[in-house]
Enzyme design. Structure first.
Site, short mmCIF file in Angstrom:
data_model
loop_
_atom_site.label_atom_id
_atom_site.label_comp_id
_atom_site.label_asym_id
_atom_site.label_seq_id
_atom_site.Cartn_x
_atom_site.Cartn_y
_atom_site.Cartn_z
N GLU A 102 -11.72 -4.98 0.92
CA GLU A 102 -11.78 -5.93 -0.20
C GLU A 102 -13.35 -6.06 -1.01
O GLU A 102 -14.26 -5.73 -0.33
CB GLU A 102 -11.62 -7.35 0.54
CG GLU A 102 -10.41 -7.68 1.16
CD GLU A 102 -9.25 -8.26 0.15
OE1 GLU A 102 -9.77 -8.48 -1.09
OE2 GLU A 102 -8.31 -8.31 0.52
N HIS A 173 -4.13 -2.08 -4.61
CA HIS A 173 -3.22 -2.90 -4.24
C HIS A 173 -2.14 -3.06 -5.32
O HIS A 173 -0.86 -3.27 -5.05
CB HIS A 173 -3.96 -4.29 -3.76
CG HIS A 173 -2.98 -5.08 -2.96
ND1 HIS A 173 -3.38 -6.37 -2.71
CD2 HIS A 173 -1.93 -4.87 -2.36
CE1 HIS A 173 -2.52 -7.08 -1.77
NE2 HIS A 173 -1.43 -6.27 -1.94
N ASP A 183 -4.88 -6.30 -8.22
CA ASP A 183 -6.26 -5.85 -7.83
C ASP A 183 -6.20 -4.48 -7.46
O ASP A 183 -5.09 -3.95 -6.91
CB ASP A 183 -6.81 -6.84 -6.56
CG ASP A 183 -5.86 -6.68 -5.26
OD1 ASP A 183 -4.40 -7.12 -5.74
OD2 ASP A 183 -6.30 -6.74 -4.14
ZN LIG Z 1 -5.16 -7.29 -2.69
#
Ligand SMILES: [Zn+2]
Length: 271
Positions: A102, A173, A183
């Protein structure tokens, strides 16, 4: 930076959080994939502590902040919950195959006057915003940009993971859950990023198919195979002879000029 005993280690800049909800280990030979995400959150620290919470049904292996700071929540041999319903390359439910990274980023922004607002209310200035069309969409929107430091650190972490786990695939993603997820979005240079990382071995020995080269040795033997034990098939090539490289094998090029044969690659410069 290095990976030791399932965790990133470094002198500084790495914070380890406990995320006891993730307990199941990857199967043998896995993970072999990395999924890149953005947090759509306010800060790396807030996103990392949120994802580590026991009552939250999502997590990731690491969160990378805008100064390059790293939070590791889940050890790399353990399945985290970042991909959700997903499919890619004939597989579904990618969590069982993939490390989740992330990146602290606010995601899609809405222009309000001269500022750009995230869904959670924070405002960003034009310097930190790009107007671009997402790969899964047809018209442009405003996106929070990533920092150079953040992408560099992400690249370094991916490089370590590729070495450690023989990772073959890096995806966004947005590519494994198109329509549902956006994202890391167009502000992340995903295509160049994975090309640089995954083709690294090939860039060391680039794909020279059809490359134009020139003989640098004064006389260069051209042979029937890739090695000095193979017979010479023509008079030596002279310096400056132009060749087309057809194939590379263990220090030898198969080249085409007036004849076709194998030459030692160290005497060919690629144009
Ligand atoms: Zn994601």
């Amino acid at each position: 930076m290095e990976i030791t005993n399932r965790f990133l280690l470094s002198g500084d800049n790495i914070t380890r959080l406990s995320c006891p909800k993730n307990k199941i280990k990857f199967k043998a030979g896995l993970p072999d994939t990395i999924v890149i995400h953005y947090t759509a959150g306010r800060s790396a620290e807030s996103s990392a502590s949120y994802l580590a919470r026991d009552d939250v049904g999502a997590s990731a292996h690491i969160v990378i902040g805008r100064e390059g700071e790293i939070y590791q929540l889940v050890p790399f041999d353990t399945i985290a919950w970042h991909a959700g319903k997903s499919a890619y390359g004939g597989r579904t439910m990618l969590n069982q195959y993939a490390i989740g990274i992330e990146l602290d980023n606010a995601g899609v922004l809405t222009k309000i006057g001269n500022e750009y607002q995230a869904w959670f209310g924070a405002k960003y200035q034009a310097d930190d915003v790009m107007y671009a069309t997402h790969r899964n969409e047809t018209s442009p929107r405003y996106w929070h940009t990533y920092t150079e430091k953040q992408i560099d650190v992400c690249s370094e972490v991916c490089r370590l993971l590729i070495e450690k786990f023989s990772v073959k695939t890096i995806v966004g993603h947005e590519e494994i859950a198109p329509g549902r997820k956006q994202d890391p979005g167009p502000a992340f240079p995903l295509d160049q990023f994975r090309e640089q990382l995954l083709l690294k071995n090939e860039t060391d020995e680039p794909n020279l198919m059809d490359a134009q080269g020139e003989v640098t040795a004064s006389l260069l033997n051209i042979r029937a195979g890739a090695g000095i034990s193979f017979e010479k098939i023509a008079k030596p090539l002279v310096a400056g002879t132009k060749v087309t490289v057809l194939e590379e094998r263990e220090g030898w090029f198969r080249v085409q000029t007036v004849v076709e044969g194998w030459v030692s690659k160290s005497h060919i410069t690629i144009k």
